[in-house]
Design a protein around this motif. Structure first.
Motif, PDB file in Angstrom:
ATOM      1  N   LYS A 117      38.988 -11.753  12.059  1.00  0.00           N
ATOM      2  CA  LYS A 117      37.542 -11.645  12.226  1.00  0.00           C
ATOM      3  C   LYS A 117      36.833 -11.130  10.979  1.00  0.00           C
ATOM      4  O   LYS A 117      35.741 -11.580  10.642  1.00  0.00           O
ATOM      5  N   PHE A 118      37.472 -10.208  10.259  1.00  0.00           N
ATOM      6  CA  PHE A 118      36.819  -9.649   9.083  1.00  0.00           C
ATOM      7  C   PHE A 118      36.840 -10.637   7.914  1.00  0.00           C
ATOM      8  O   PHE A 118      35.882 -10.724   7.145  1.00  0.00           O
ATOM      9  N   SER A 119      37.910 -11.421   7.806  1.00  0.00           N
ATOM     10  CA  SER A 119      37.944 -12.478   6.793  1.00  0.00           C
ATOM     11  C   SER A 119      36.877 -13.530   7.088  1.00  0.00           C
ATOM     12  O   SER A 119      36.218 -14.053   6.175  1.00  0.00           O
ATOM     13  N   SER A 120      36.687 -13.830   8.363  1.00  0.00           N
ATOM     14  CA  SER A 120      35.661 -14.794   8.759  1.00  0.00           C
ATOM     15  C   SER A 120      34.274 -14.304   8.360  1.00  0.00           C
ATOM     16  O   SER A 120      33.458 -15.065   7.814  1.00  0.00           O
ATOM     17  N   ILE A 121      34.010 -13.035   8.601  1.00  0.00           N
ATOM     18  CA  ILE A 121      32.699 -12.482   8.268  1.00  0.00           C
ATOM     19  C   ILE A 121      32.472 -12.473   6.759  1.00  0.00           C
ATOM     20  O   ILE A 121      31.380 -12.793   6.280  1.00  0.00           O
ATOM     21  N   VAL A 122      33.505 -12.146   5.976  1.00  0.00           N
ATOM     22  CA  VAL A 122      33.375 -12.136   4.516  1.00  0.00           C
ATOM     23  C   VAL A 122      33.084 -13.542   3.998  1.00  0.00           C
ATOM     24  O   VAL A 122      32.226 -13.736   3.122  1.00  0.00           O
ATOM     25  N   CYS A 123      33.773 -14.538   4.525  1.00  0.00           N
ATOM     26  CA  CYS A 123      33.533 -15.917   4.093  1.00  0.00           C
ATOM     27  C   CYS A 123      32.145 -16.395   4.521  1.00  0.00           C
ATOM     28  O   CYS A 123      31.469 -17.115   3.776  1.00  0.00           O
ATOM     29  N   LEU A 124      31.727 -16.014   5.728  1.00  0.00           N
ATOM     30  CA  LEU A 124      30.368 -16.347   6.145  1.00  0.00           C
ATOM     31  C   LEU A 124      29.338 -15.693   5.240  1.00  0.00           C
ATOM     32  O   LEU A 124      28.287 -16.282   4.932  1.00  0.00           O
ATOM     33  N   ALA A 125      29.625 -14.478   4.786  1.00  0.00           N
ATOM     34  CA  ALA A 125      28.716 -13.785   3.871  1.00  0.00           C
ATOM     35  C   ALA A 125      28.602 -14.533   2.546  1.00  0.00           C
ATOM     36  O   ALA A 125      27.497 -14.714   2.013  1.00  0.00           O
ATOM     37  N   ALA A 126      29.739 -14.980   1.999  1.00  0.00           N
ATOM     38  CA  ALA A 126      29.710 -15.732   0.744  1.00  0.00           C
ATOM     39  C   ALA A 126      28.966 -17.047   0.921  1.00  0.00           C
ATOM     40  O   ALA A 126      28.166 -17.452   0.067  1.00  0.00           O
ATOM     41  N   SER A 127      29.213 -17.715   2.042  1.00  0.00           N
ATOM     42  CA  SER A 127      28.529 -18.978   2.306  1.00  0.00           C
ATOM     43  C   SER A 127      27.024 -18.783   2.413  1.00  0.00           C
ATOM     44  O   SER A 127      26.235 -19.534   1.832  1.00  0.00           O
ATOM     45  N   PHE A 128      26.629 -17.751   3.138  1.00  0.00           N
ATOM     46  CA  PHE A 128      25.198 -17.516   3.334  1.00  0.00           C
ATOM     47  C   PHE A 128      24.520 -17.074   2.034  1.00  0.00           C
ATOM     48  O   PHE A 128      23.355 -17.402   1.793  1.00  0.00           O
ATOM     49  N   PHE A 129      25.229 -16.331   1.191  1.00  0.00           N
ATOM     50  CA  PHE A 129      24.672 -15.940  -0.105  1.00  0.00           C
ATOM     51  C   PHE A 129      24.289 -17.169  -0.914  1.00  0.00           C
ATOM     52  O   PHE A 129      23.163 -17.274  -1.418  1.00  0.00           O
ATOM     53  N   PHE A 130      25.197 -18.111  -1.037  1.00  0.00           N
ATOM     54  CA  PHE A 130      24.923 -19.285  -1.871  1.00  0.00           C
ATOM     55  C   PHE A 130      23.929 -20.236  -1.212  1.00  0.00           C
ATOM     56  O   PHE A 130      23.135 -20.875  -1.898  1.00  0.00           O
ATOM     57  N   LEU A 131      23.940 -20.301   0.107  1.00  0.00           N
ATOM     58  CA  LEU A 131      22.953 -21.138   0.776  1.00  0.00           C
ATOM     59  C   LEU A 131      21.549 -20.566   0.607  1.00  0.00           C
ATOM     60  O   LEU A 131      20.585 -21.299   0.371  1.00  0.00           O
ATOM     61  N   GLU A 132      21.448 -19.241   0.678  1.00  0.00           N
ATOM     62  CA  GLU A 132      20.136 -18.617   0.584  1.00  0.00           C
ATOM     63  C   GLU A 132      19.557 -18.652  -0.823  1.00  0.00           C
ATOM     64  O   GLU A 132      18.338 -18.562  -0.978  1.00  0.00           O
ATOM     65  N   TRP A 133      20.381 -18.791  -1.853  1.00  0.00           N
ATOM     66  CA  TRP A 133      19.744 -18.836  -3.164  1.00  0.00           C
ATOM     67  C   TRP A 133      19.097 -20.191  -3.434  1.00  0.00           C
ATOM     68  O   TRP A 133      18.479 -20.404  -4.453  1.00  0.00           O
ATOM     69  N   VAL A 134      19.201 -21.094  -2.448  1.00  0.00           N
ATOM     70  CA  VAL A 134      18.454 -22.356  -2.499  1.00  0.00           C
ATOM     71  C   VAL A 134      16.984 -22.137  -2.128  1.00  0.00           C
ATOM     72  O   VAL A 134      16.114 -22.913  -2.516  1.00  0.00           O
ATOM     73  N   ILE A 135      16.684 -21.072  -1.389  1.00  0.00           N
ATOM     74  CA  ILE A 135      15.367 -20.928  -0.771  1.00  0.00           C
ATOM     75  C   ILE A 135      14.231 -20.794  -1.779  1.00  0.00           C
ATOM     76  O   ILE A 135      13.146 -21.347  -1.580  1.00  0.00           O
ATOM     77  N   GLY A 136      14.457 -20.065  -2.897  1.00  0.00           N
ATOM     78  CA  GLY A 136      13.399 -19.919  -3.891  1.00  0.00           C
ATOM     79  C   GLY A 136      12.962 -21.248  -4.468  1.00  0.00           C
ATOM     80  O   GLY A 136      11.772 -21.609  -4.418  1.00  0.00           O
ATOM     81  N   PRO A 137      13.883 -22.045  -5.029  1.00  0.00           N
ATOM     82  CA  PRO A 137      13.504 -23.371  -5.510  1.00  0.00           C
ATOM     83  C   PRO A 137      12.947 -24.269  -4.411  1.00  0.00           C
ATOM     84  O   PRO A 137      11.997 -25.016  -4.639  1.00  0.00           O
ATOM     85  N   ALA A 138      13.538 -24.201  -3.220  1.00  0.00           N
ATOM     86  CA  ALA A 138      13.131 -25.092  -2.136  1.00  0.00           C
ATOM     87  C   ALA A 138      11.670 -24.902  -1.757  1.00  0.00           C
ATOM     88  O   ALA A 138      10.965 -25.870  -1.433  1.00  0.00           O
ATOM     89  N   TRP A 139      11.174 -23.651  -1.791  1.00  0.00           N
ATOM     90  CA  TRP A 139       9.777 -23.395  -1.428  1.00  0.00           C
ATOM     91  C   TRP A 139       8.842 -23.391  -2.628  1.00  0.00           C
ATOM     92  O   TRP A 139       7.625 -23.576  -2.471  1.00  0.00           O
TER      93      TRP A 139
END
Length: 452
Positions: free
Chosen positions: A348-370
């Motif tokens: 479960k903790f490995s899953s959360i860490v990987c989700l955190a990395a995924s969400f970090f890179f997905l969210e850095w799309v938001i500035g350019p996108a808007w």
């Protein structure tokens, strides 16, 4: 303190008598105020994710039925995007945001008063309709208050607050749930919007030229300066909205499809993520406030990092296409790469860490996108961002239904694989199709890089 002794330049903009005055920073106070709106907005839309199991149990709803309830918000949210964005362009952000903030506070309270599937569905639908104008109209407001080279950063900042809301909502809403029951969550959160509406109406002005806290030096940063030393005018005219050009622009739809892919990936964290932690990873309600917030905190860092990096590249190179694409496309790819092991690992903790990395890179799309629709939409940026966010909201609705249907059948891995594929498509769209330098409304109605 800003100097209150003013003269008037040829554009009608206020100016200080002394050329050595430092620029005021009122636009950053405007950003803080709008950022708090984003925070309240996401609290109101994401708090249901914490109460889902209790609501479903009380009303006897399956996960598929709850998926429909969650989708009701995003369907209505999509439906209202373009009309509300147009209202913001037409009547000004101040009036429109004050009204819709008050309305969605009322509809948030209605969720707490629901007595079954129909009333719950209706309350979420009205909440989505009320909130639909928030981001398009706010983008128009920020387009009037910030130069182009700051727009990635300010969009990253506002969305930082929205993700902060998602990060803290499980802890706050969980505490309210344990103490007072699930209905109190919606009553308490809904009241915050009314307070914000009063503050916004008091402080905000549609044009920085009309704000007493803005001096000529700050206006020069916002508007730019003509060769003769006069300030450039704000992008407000009596032009009719170029609906045909907007709706038939291939660039408009590429921007929208790119945001569809983004919204599909992020909406999981706003809808099913707490349920995933509780029912698949078997975490307690109290654990949600700690481990459940880790990916969301990573996403907040991604918001600021991506927007700031994109603006830095734009300021250094003057090339918007490079500055926006070189951040967004790799962000999608890396987010896709990390979400797969997040779903496959049994820890479960490995899953959360990987989700955190995924969400970090997905969210850095938001500035350019808007930032891109603000640039290519100019004085019609409320309408243009409304079109983009409408298509994005359809992606969010797809997430609610797809995840809900698969989770209901016991498939806890498949939704993440679907999401990874959608994010790869987003990377391809940003790499080859989206043009941040191509107007979707006509050059006369769009900010040029030199003038902003």
């Amino acid at each position: 303190m800003p100097d209150t002794t003013r003269t008037t330049v040829s554009t009608g903009a206020p100016a200080h008598e002394t050329a050595t005055s430092k620029p005021t920073h009122t636009r950053w106070f405007v950003l803080v105020l709008i950022s708090f709106m984003y925070l309240i907005t996401y609290m109101d839309r994401s708090n249901i994710s914490v109460a889902q199991p209790e609501i479903a149990k009380q009303f006897g709803l399956s996960k598929s039925a709850m998926g429909l309830v969650l989708a009701a918000f995003t369907w209505a949210y999509a439906l209202g995007q373009v009309p509300s964005g147009w209202f913001g362009d037409r009547f000004g952000p101040k009036r429109v945001l004050t009204v819709i903030m008050t309305l969605w506070s009322a509809t948030a309270v209605m969720t707490g008063a629901a007595f079954g599937f129909s009333s719950l569905f209706g309350a979420r639908f009205l909440l989505g309709l009320s909130e639909s104008g928030a981001f398009p109209v706010a983008s128009r407001g920020m387009q009037l208050w910030f130069p182009r080279i700051e727009r990635g950063r300010i969009q990253g900042t506002t969305h930082f607050f929205s993700r902060f809301a998602v990060a803290v909502t499980p802890f706050i809403a969980g505490s309210i749930l344990l103490a007072f029951g699930w209905r109190a969550i919606f009553y308490i959160f809904g009241s915050l919007g009314v307070v914000w509406a009063f503050a916004f109406s008091f402080f905000y002005r549609d044009l920085p030229e009309d704000h007493k806290g803005v001096n000529r030096m700050e206006l020069a940063l916002i508007r730019g300066v003509n060769p003769d030393g006069t300030l450039k005018p704000p992008a407000i005219t009596k032009l009719a909205t170029p609906w045909k050009q907007i709706l038939l622009s291939p660039n408009m739809w590429f921007i929208s499809l790119g945001y569809f892919c983004f919204f599909f990936g992020t909406n999981f964290y706003l809808t099913w993520y707490p349920t995933y932690l509780r029912e698949h990873l078997h975490m307690s309600i109290r654990s949600l406030g700690i481990w459940g917030s880790v990916p969301l905190l990573a996403g907040m860092a991604g918001d600021v990092t991506g927007g700031t990096l994109s603006d830095l590249i734009l300021k250094t190179t003057g090339k918007a296409k490079l500055a926006r694409r070189v951040v967004a496309a790799p962000g999608f790819l890396l987010a896709s790469a990390f979400v797969i092991p997040a779903a496959l690992t049994a820890n479960k903790f490995s899953s959360i860490v990987c989700l955190a990395a995924s969400f970090f890179f997905l969210e850095w799309v938001i500035g350019p996108a808007w930032a891109v629709p603000m640039d290519v939409g100019g004085q019609f940026s409320g309408t243009v961002t409304g079109v983009m966010n409408m298509v994005g909201a359809l992606g969010g609705a797809s997430t609610a239904v797809v995840y809900g249907s698969l989770f209901n059948r016991g498939f806890w891995v498949a939704p993440f694989l679907v999401s990874a594929g959608v994010m790869v498509v987003g990377a391809l769209i940003w790499t080859f199709l989206i043009d941040p330098e191509q107007s979707v409304v006509g050059e006369a109605a769009t900010d040029s890089l030199a003038s902003s």
